[in-house]
Structures are given as structure tokens and as C-alpha cells.
Design a protein around this motif. Structure first.
Motif, short mmCIF file in Angstrom:
data_model
loop_
_atom_site.label_atom_id
_atom_site.label_comp_id
_atom_site.label_asym_id
_atom_site.label_seq_id
_atom_site.Cartn_x
_atom_site.Cartn_y
_atom_site.Cartn_z
N ALA A 37 53.16 19.73 38.31
CA ALA A 37 51.73 19.44 38.33
C ALA A 37 50.98 20.72 38.71
O ALA A 37 50.10 20.70 39.57
N THR A 38 51.34 21.81 38.05
CA THR A 38 50.82 23.13 38.44
C THR A 38 49.46 23.45 37.83
O THR A 38 48.89 24.50 38.12
N GLY A 39 48.95 22.58 36.96
CA GLY A 39 47.58 22.75 36.48
C GLY A 39 47.43 23.91 35.51
O GLY A 39 48.38 24.39 34.89
N ALA A 40 46.20 24.36 35.38
CA ALA A 40 45.85 25.48 34.51
C ALA A 40 45.13 26.51 35.37
O ALA A 40 44.11 26.20 35.99
N ASP A 41 45.65 27.73 35.42
CA ASP A 41 45.20 28.68 36.44
C ASP A 41 44.61 29.97 35.91
O ASP A 41 44.28 30.87 36.67
N ARG A 42 44.45 30.08 34.58
CA ARG A 42 43.90 31.33 34.04
C ARG A 42 43.00 31.01 32.85
O ARG A 42 42.95 29.87 32.38
N ASP A 43 42.28 32.03 32.37
CA ASP A 43 41.32 31.81 31.28
C ASP A 43 42.01 31.72 29.93
O ASP A 43 42.93 32.48 29.64
N GLY A 83 36.76 37.11 32.63
CA GLY A 83 37.15 35.71 32.54
C GLY A 83 36.47 34.93 33.65
O GLY A 83 36.40 35.39 34.79
N ALA A 84 35.96 33.75 33.32
CA ALA A 84 35.28 32.93 34.33
C ALA A 84 36.21 32.57 35.47
O ALA A 84 35.80 32.53 36.63
N ALA A 85 37.49 32.31 35.16
CA ALA A 85 38.43 31.90 36.21
C ALA A 85 38.54 32.97 37.29
O ALA A 85 38.59 32.66 38.49
N ASP A 86 38.57 34.24 36.88
CA ASP A 86 38.67 35.32 37.86
C ASP A 86 37.44 35.35 38.77
O ASP A 86 37.55 35.57 39.98
N PHE A 87 36.27 35.14 38.18
CA PHE A 87 35.04 35.12 38.97
C PHE A 87 35.02 33.93 39.92
O PHE A 87 34.66 34.04 41.10
N VAL A 88 35.46 32.77 39.40
CA VAL A 88 35.51 31.57 40.24
C VAL A 88 36.46 31.79 41.42
O VAL A 88 36.15 31.43 42.57
N TYR A 89 37.63 32.38 41.16
CA TYR A 89 38.57 32.65 42.25
C TYR A 89 37.96 33.59 43.29
O TYR A 89 38.23 33.46 44.48
N TYR A 114 34.60 33.90 44.07
CA TYR A 114 33.59 33.25 44.93
C TYR A 114 34.16 32.07 45.71
O TYR A 114 33.57 31.65 46.69
N ASP A 115 35.33 31.57 45.29
CA ASP A 115 35.98 30.51 46.06
C ASP A 115 36.97 31.05 47.09
O ASP A 115 37.64 30.27 47.77
N GLY A 116 37.09 32.37 47.20
CA GLY A 116 37.94 32.95 48.24
C GLY A 116 39.43 32.76 48.02
O GLY A 116 40.19 32.56 48.96
N HIS A 117 39.87 32.82 46.76
CA HIS A 117 41.30 32.70 46.47
C HIS A 117 42.04 33.88 47.11
O HIS A 117 41.65 35.02 46.92
N TYR A 131 43.26 37.16 44.94
CA TYR A 131 42.33 37.88 44.07
C TYR A 131 41.50 38.87 44.90
O TYR A 131 41.36 38.72 46.11
N PRO A 132 40.94 39.92 44.24
CA PRO A 132 40.20 40.95 44.98
C PRO A 132 39.03 40.37 45.78
O PRO A 132 38.45 39.35 45.42
N ARG A 133 38.68 41.09 46.86
CA ARG A 133 37.59 40.63 47.74
C ARG A 133 36.21 41.04 47.22
O ARG A 133 35.21 40.57 47.72
N THR A 134 36.17 41.96 46.28
CA THR A 134 34.88 42.45 45.78
C THR A 134 34.73 42.06 44.31
O THR A 134 35.72 41.82 43.61
N TRP A 135 33.47 42.00 43.86
CA TRP A 135 33.19 41.69 42.46
C TRP A 135 32.01 42.54 42.00
O TRP A 135 31.00 42.64 42.72
#
Length: 476
Positions: free
Chosen positions: A100-106, A121-127, A129-132, A135-139
Motif C-alpha cells: 500500500a505504498t501509494g504514488a510518490d512522484r510526478d 514537478g508539483a510533488a517535489d514542491f508539495v513535499y 511545503y509539507d516538510g518531507h 527533500y531539500p529545505r529550500t525552494w
């Protein structure tokens, strides 16, 4: 096996994995369930894939929390299947495996210019702002005009977070580094592009209406983007959700332009199919080129040959998520799923792999919301129960279940975390929110502030000392 409970490993502690575990725990089987999660925190995309100001996020997390709080489903987090443990390890210690690993990339979008440096990719931006934690701390928030490609809820989330003033999102759980990054965001206009019309967009009515309540942000919809064929009329007639979406878009289109005086704007463009991202002489994004489309009579669209260039300095593609393969298991690279039949995993030729099941987006692709996830899980569990009752499920060793897996993890030095560890981290984040104090302009208190570092999350969960170099960073 008749003298002990069935032992099942569920991989992924997002909604799909938690609902599958819950349904299995209430089945007629005598069963013990271990729920594995690659991150130190549960909830999957509900925590790391939905904007923090999403109106339903708290309700969903509350429902998932109640399931795991019971204690009969044992969480083993911060464990990566395919790295820390293998699929072979799981076969050795469990009678059945549920993926049940879902979908994790664009999902890829193959148009010219998609690889330009300001194309994201939107997923990278979402990760971000959601503090994954991975993923990098800056955008890089440097563009005044931005294109968002896609007309689903992720596109709306991205457009809203990009256009929202940071003080209006501070009440949520966004980490300190995200708030600091948004403070310097110079955006004035976000353009959302969809290739079909108002009766085909995938926005949820609630999220679309919420867009109109963002302070100092105008939503602009264009009258020329409204057209309805027989397929569109049928969609409106047969779906209350479609009817509400069309009504909301119509209300936005009817607003008086003279009343739209906000400092930031979200433009929703329909019947625009992205065809190319254009670069300036320095190789940076300067515009998005779209082809105008028209309805084909069945609710689909065809190109008209008319192209429009919209000046933008960044492009975010939100055209869907895509799953990642798991080492040791088959993967359909075209569809981005693990192949299966009614939840039973198969090889690429369609032969069923004994004792392996799939549910959620890794099984069916990134479509459907919570209701679909529950029904999907119910079908998968019914097949597992059927196989168990037929005597088809067996671990490959006698060292079966939770204690055997704990022993293996400790032998390998894997710093796994548990449900009790999550409750410690949850309390820590809530305390960070409490310590933040009163928000500016009397906007209340923060409920929590997310801890971002994987090392810090793990240390807090395991009641270990937070590494000295992380103290004071991003709330830790």
C-alpha cells in the motif's frame, strides 16, 4: 500455521495501508498485523501530500489516528522495504504481504522545455511545503508569473500555496523554513491550465470554492473558456459534483473585473493544452505555449491549431502522481503500478504471486479519494481472506511475526520507530505550536509545527538525544 494467528505485513502507513489493516483486523481471521512505513511518521500523503490548509485534512487524520490508537495494528516506521529489509525478508517472517505504498512522484509530461531549470514537478514542491524529511529545505521562489499545468486538487493546492500570503498560512503546521521561504515569494499571477472544459476539470467543489476565500487573492476565470457539448451536458446532469464545479467556475467568470483589486491573482484557463515551455536567451523559462482545444462532441477535446504564449518564469506540472517500484517485485512502468488481479499481485505475464497483495494507488493508479481507497482495500482483503481459508498462505520460515521482525531490525541496526514513538513526536510538534504563542493580528494559536529532519524525528520518537547540529533548526 494452524496453531498460531495469520501474520501479515502491510507496507505503507497512509490511508490505503491503514484502511486495509483495519478491515483485515475485523475479518473472521485470527490475524496479527505489522504496518511498515518508510518515514518516521504515519499517514502518508495525508501528512506529506496535501496542503496544510486543506479543509478536510484534520478529519482524515483523526479517523486514521483512531484506528492506529487501538494498538492491535503495530506500527514499524522509519523502515524502508527494499533497503532496510527485503521482500524476501517479509516472505520469511510473514504469511502474507499487502503493498500500500501509494504514488510518490510526478507523472512525466513529455513536452519540449520540460527540463528547463524553472520547470518543476508539483510533488517535489508539495513535499517541500509539507516538510518531507527526504527533500531539500529550500525552494527557489523567484518568479512573478507562474504556470501550473493540471486541473485537479493538487494543482489547486499548488496554486493556492504559491499565491497565498504567508501570514495567512502560518496558522497551519508548516515548518519554519517553509514560512521563511514563502516570505520572499514575489509572485503576482498564477496561471492554471487545463486542456478540457469546465465540465471535465477534476477539482473538488469544496476546494474550488475555498479558493475564492483566500485573502488578497482574486480568482479569474474567462468567459471564452466556457463550452458544453452533449458529453458535457450529460456529465453535469449525472454528477452533482460536476454541476457544483461548473456553477462555481461560472460565478468566478461573472465577477466584475473592476472589483478584482487583489495584489495576487489565480487565473484558471480551460481549453488550453500545454505544448511547449519556452526559454529566453539564457536558457530560463520565459513563457508557456498552449494550444487552444475544442470539444469533440463526447466530452473530449481536439486541438484547434491556435497557439497562445503566456509569459511566465516558472512552470509546475500537476498532471498526476506516479508510483515507484519496489525491489524484488514486478512493476508496470507504463501505468506506474504493481500489476494485480482484484488485489492479488501478479507477474508481468499475469501469473498470481502467492501471498502478495496490493491496494490503493500502487494497485490502481492515482485516482479516487478516500471512498475509493476503502472499497479497494475491502476487495483486496476479501481475496486475502479467501486464500487464507484455502490454506494457501505460509511464511517460508518458522520465525514468523512481530518479534522475529523486531529481532531482525535490531540485528541490522535499523532505528525503527513505533506508534508510541509517533505519539511522542506528535506531542513534541504540538508543543512547538503552543510555544510559538499568539499569531499576529489575533489569528489564534498554531496547533503544531512540523519537525522536518529525519534524524530529529527519529531521535524524538525513540527518546534519544536530538543531534546537537539539529537543535534550533526548523523547529527542532
Amino acid at each position: 500455521m494452524s496453531n498460531r494467528p495469520l501474520s501479515v505485513a502491510v507496507i505503507g502507513a497512509g490511508p490505503a495501508g491503514i484502511y486495509a489493516s483495519d478491515i483485515l483486523s475485523k475479518s473472521e481471521l485470527d490475524v496479527q498485523i505489522d504496518l511498515f512505513e518508510a518515514l518516521p511518521a504515519p499517514y502518508g500523503l495525508v501528512r506529506y501530500g496535501v496542503a496544510p490548509d486543506h479543509p478536510r485534512i484534520k478529519q482524515i487524520i483523526t479517523a486514521l489516528y483512531r484506528i492506529l490508537q487501538r494498538g492491535d495494528i503495530r506500527l514499524l516506521a522509519n523502515v524502508k522495504v527494499g533497503e532496510d529489509i527485503t521482500v524476501e525478508d517479509l516472505h520469511e517472517h510473514y504469511d502474507a504481504i499487502i503493498l500500500a505504498t501509494g504514488a510518490d512522484r510526478d507523472r512525466p509530461l513529455n513536452i519540449p522545455g520540460i527540463d528547463l531549470p524553472q520547470s518543476y514537478g508539483a510533488a517535489d514542491f508539495v513535499y517541500w511545503y509539507d516538510g518531507h524529511p527526504d527533500y531539500p529545505r529550500t525552494w527557489p521562489l523567484e518568479a512573478k508569473e507562474i504556470a501550473v499545468l493540471g486541473v485537479g486538487n493538487v494543482a489547486l493546492d499548488v496554486a493556492r500555496v504559491l499565491s497565498k500570503h504567508p501570514q495567512d498560512i502560518l496558522v497551519t503546521e508548516i515548518p519554519a523554513n517553509v514560512y521563511a521561504g514563502l516570505l520572499d515569494n514575489p509572485v503576482t499571477d498564477v496561471h492554471v491550465f487545463g486542456r478540457r472544459g469546465p465540465a471535465q476539470v477534476k477539482f473538488s467543489p469544496l476546494e474550488l470554492r475555498e479558493l475564492g476565500h483566500v485573502p488578497d487573492v482574486d480568482v479569474i476565470v474567462y468567459e471564452e473558456d466556457f463550452d458544453f457539448d452533449e458529453g458535457s451536458q450529460a456529465a453535469i446532469k449525472n454528477s452533482n459534483q460536476t454541476k457544483q464545479v461548473v456553477k462555481t467556475l461560472t460565478n468566478y467568470a461573472m465577477k466584475d473585473p473592476e472589483e478584482q483589486t487583489a495584489s495576487r491573482r489565480i487565473h484558471i484557463h480551460m481549453f488550453h493544452s500545454p505544448s511547449e515551455i519556452l526559454a529566453d536567451e539564457n536558457g530560463n523559462v520565459r513563457a508557456i505555449r498552449t494550444e487552444r482545444t475544442k470539444l469533440d462532441g463526447n466530452g473530449g477535446v481536439v486541438g484547434t491549431g491556435e497557439f497562445v504564449d503566456t509569459p511566465v518564469q516558472a512552470v509546475y506540472r500537476a498532471v498526476g502522481y506516479f508510483s515507484s517500484p519496489i525491489e524484488g517485485l514486478p512493476f508496470d512502468n507504463q501505468r506506474g503500478v504493481i500489476p494485480s488481479q482484484q488485489g492479488r499481485v501478479t507477474d508481468l505475464e499475469g501469473n498470481v504471486l502467492p501471498g502478495v497483495y496490493a491496494t490503493g494507488w500502487i494497485r490502481r493508479g492515482p485516482v479516487g479519494l478516500i471512498g475509493s481507497t476503502k472499497s479497494d482495500a475491502a476487495e483486496t482483503i476479501s481475496k486475502l481472506v479467501e486464500d487464507a481459508q484455502a490454506g494457501r498462505l505460509h511464511a517460508t520460515t518458522d520465525a514468523v511475526g512481530h518479534e522475529a521482525m523486531i529481532k531482525l531490525l535490531e540485528e541490522r541496526g535499523i532505528p525503527y520507530t513505533t506508534w508510541q514513538g509517533w505519539e511522542l513526536l506528535d506531542a513534541y510538534e504540538r508543543k512547538l505550536g503552543e510555544d510559538y504563542g499568539q499569531l499576529p493580528d489575533g489569528k489564534g494559536m498554531r496547533e503544531r509545527v512540523k519537525v522536518v529532519s529525519r534524524k530529529a524525528m527519529t531521535a524524538i520518537s525513540r527518546q534519544e538525544e536530538i543531534p546537537a547540529d539539529l537543535i534550533g533548526q526548523d523547529g527542532e
